[in-house]
Design a protein around this motif. Structure first.
Motif, PDB file in Angstrom:
ATOM      1  N   UNK A   1     -15.363 -51.772  47.449  1.00  0.00           N
ATOM      2  CA  UNK A   1     -16.438 -52.085  46.548  1.00  0.00           C
ATOM      3  C   UNK A   1     -15.860 -51.689  45.259  1.00  0.00           C
ATOM      4  N   UNK A   2     -16.354 -52.305  44.210  1.00  0.00           N
ATOM      5  CA  UNK A   2     -15.984 -51.981  42.485  1.00  0.00           C
ATOM      6  C   UNK A   2     -17.129 -51.024  42.215  1.00  0.00           C
ATOM      7  N   UNK A   3     -16.145 -49.509  41.240  1.00  0.00           N
ATOM      8  CA  UNK A   3     -16.901 -48.432  41.329  1.00  0.00           C
ATOM      9  C   UNK A   3     -17.091 -48.199  39.972  1.00  0.00           C
ATOM     10  N   UNK A   4     -16.739 -49.271  39.182  1.00  0.00           N
ATOM     11  CA  UNK A   4     -17.417 -49.253  38.012  1.00  0.00           C
ATOM     12  C   UNK A   4     -16.779 -50.582  37.049  1.00  0.00           C
ATOM     13  N   UNK A   5     -17.879 -50.904  35.895  1.00  0.00           N
ATOM     14  CA  UNK A   5     -17.885 -51.962  35.618  1.00  0.00           C
ATOM     15  C   UNK A   5     -16.609 -52.737  35.198  1.00  0.00           C
TER      16      UNK A   5
ATOM     17  N   UNK B   1     -23.549 -53.879  45.299  1.00  0.00           N
ATOM     18  CA  UNK B   1     -22.785 -53.204  43.686  1.00  0.00           C
ATOM     19  C   UNK B   1     -22.864 -52.679  42.337  1.00  0.00           C
ATOM     20  N   UNK B   2     -23.890 -53.519  42.046  1.00  0.00           N
ATOM     21  CA  UNK B   2     -24.318 -53.038  41.199  1.00  0.00           C
ATOM     22  C   UNK B   2     -25.510 -51.762  40.982  1.00  0.00           C
ATOM     23  N   UNK B   3     -25.798 -51.239  41.869  1.00  0.00           N
ATOM     24  CA  UNK B   3     -26.124 -50.337  42.618  1.00  0.00           C
ATOM     25  C   UNK B   3     -25.520 -49.121  42.488  1.00  0.00           C
TER      26      UNK B   3
END
Length: 172
Positions: free
Chosen positions: A33-37, A77-79
């Protein structure tokens, strides 16, 4: 018989796939899962450069929000990016598993903080909470004790109480 060091490769640091099954605690999807933009792909109309939500997260000036959309579009993911990118205390509740008792515990901890650190409460599947549970959030959102990040697959204008929706920014 191969040893762990042989399976991982000599001299190579462990990577996502080389860690033994006993050492893995999270599913692969969670580890990926992405952790930043910079790792996040999609939803540019919400979190693209210069967009409102991204600016609020990057400036650490987030207000209560509701993320609305079908499964798999990146609400959680945004959260998680909010959790990594802001200085706030971040607490996750799942409306399927957690209820008023868990919410009260989070509120007590948020009120007991002696610092200026904000508390962001992510409620996944918030539409699953009944009217009384949703109303339990309202005074704490209004008072600024918590910043709500709700995620729902259901239309929030029908599945959430009106006062909660009116005190949150809605992102579809």
């Amino acid at each position: 018989m191969t040893s762990k060091s042989t399976r991982r490769g000599k001299g190579k640091p462990p990577d996502l796939f080389s860690v033994g099954a006993a050492e893995r605690r999270e599913p692969l999807a969670e580890r990926m899962r992405p952790r930043n933009f910079s790792e996040f792909i999609g939803q540019q109309h919400i979190v693209g450069p210069g967009r409102l939500l991204r600016r609020a997260i990057e400036a650490d000036k987030l207000s209560s929000i509701i993320l609305y959309g079908p499964a798999g579009v990146g609400k959680t993911t945004i959260a998680n990016i909010i959790a990594h990118e802001t200085s706030a205390e971040f607490v996750t509740l799942n409306a399927v598993l957690d209820g008023i008792k868990e919410l009260r515990d989070v509120i007590e901890k948020a009120e007991a903080q002696f610092s200026d650190k904000k508390t962001v409460v992510f409620v996944d599947e918030i539409h699953r909470w009944n009217k009384n549970q949703q109303d339990g959030l309202l005074p704490h959102v209004e008072a600024g004790t918590i910043i709500l990040v709700g995620a729902t697959t259901e239309n929030p204008f029908f599945s959430l109480v009106g006062p909660l929706v009116s005190r949150s920014r809605l992102f579809k």
